[in-house]
Design an enzyme around this catalytic site. Sequence first.
Site, short mmCIF file in Angstrom:
data_model
loop_
_atom_site.label_atom_id
_atom_site.label_comp_id
_atom_site.label_asym_id
_atom_site.label_seq_id
_atom_site.Cartn_x
_atom_site.Cartn_y
_atom_site.Cartn_z
N ASN A 181 22.83 57.84 35.08
CA ASN A 181 23.90 57.94 34.08
C ASN A 181 23.33 58.55 32.80
O ASN A 181 22.17 58.34 32.48
CB ASN A 181 24.51 56.56 33.79
CG ASN A 181 25.84 56.66 33.07
OD1 ASN A 181 26.70 57.44 33.47
ND2 ASN A 181 26.01 55.89 32.02
N CYS A 228 55.15 55.93 45.97
CA CYS A 228 56.32 55.24 45.43
C CYS A 228 55.83 53.91 44.85
O CYS A 228 55.14 53.15 45.51
CB CYS A 228 57.34 55.00 46.54
SG CYS A 228 58.67 53.90 46.00
N HIS A 245 39.87 53.93 42.43
CA HIS A 245 40.82 54.36 41.40
C HIS A 245 41.83 55.36 41.93
O HIS A 245 42.42 56.11 41.18
CB HIS A 245 40.08 54.91 40.18
CG HIS A 245 39.28 53.85 39.50
ND1 HIS A 245 37.91 53.81 39.52
CD2 HIS A 245 39.67 52.75 38.82
CE1 HIS A 245 37.50 52.74 38.87
NE2 HIS A 245 38.54 52.08 38.43
N SER A 257 28.39 56.27 35.89
CA SER A 257 29.27 55.17 35.47
C SER A 257 28.60 54.40 34.35
O SER A 257 27.41 54.12 34.41
CB SER A 257 29.55 54.23 36.64
OG SER A 257 30.20 53.04 36.17
N SER A 258 29.39 54.04 33.33
CA SER A 258 28.86 53.24 32.23
C SER A 258 28.68 51.79 32.66
O SER A 258 28.05 51.01 31.96
CB SER A 258 29.81 53.31 31.04
OG SER A 258 31.09 52.84 31.45
N CYS A 287 57.87 50.94 47.15
CA CYS A 287 57.58 50.66 48.56
C CYS A 287 56.22 51.21 49.01
O CYS A 287 55.77 50.93 50.12
CB CYS A 287 58.69 51.20 49.47
SG CYS A 287 58.67 52.99 49.68
N CYS A 345 61.83 58.30 45.35
CA CYS A 345 61.46 58.02 46.74
C CYS A 345 62.68 58.23 47.65
O CYS A 345 63.77 57.73 47.35
CB CYS A 345 60.96 56.58 46.85
SG CYS A 345 60.56 56.07 48.53
ZN LIG Z 1 59.93 53.90 48.01
#
Ligand SMILES: [Zn+2]
Length: 141
Positions: free
Chosen positions: A104, A13, A5, A79-80, A16, A38
Amino acid sequence: MIELHGNATYVTCLTCGKRYDRDEIQEQLRKTQKAPLCDTCSGFLKPATISFGQAMPVRETEEAYNRSSCSDLFIVIGSSLVVEPAASMPRIAKRSGAKLVIINRDPTPYDDRADIVIHGSAGPTMANILEKVRKGLMEGQ
Ligand SMILES: [Zn+2]
């Protein structure tokens, strides 16, 4: 470590993919009161975390699947196990012969397939486990 994640300490950016230090971008934003673009392609910059609706990073996701399928021990911490693709990784590990441990606070859909299930908050539970491991190492167990 594979960060499925993303990582909130840098900015990328959206056009790019160029990476920037988040603190530098925040500082520019504070000084100019304008969202910096950027410097290579003028694309929009965004913290390098994956938001709902954004695609998962291909290389990281593939690597996580590969490692899941050849692990001996798969430990899920906090984590679920309901959001894909991460939710299917314990199943892949288990199918490939790994032992599955789930830590958990709440029950998960994989609890009945796990070898060990601990219902507790991730932080305190892991602190207890590490303490026991350290003691075991010092006693030569
Ligand atoms: Zn860029």
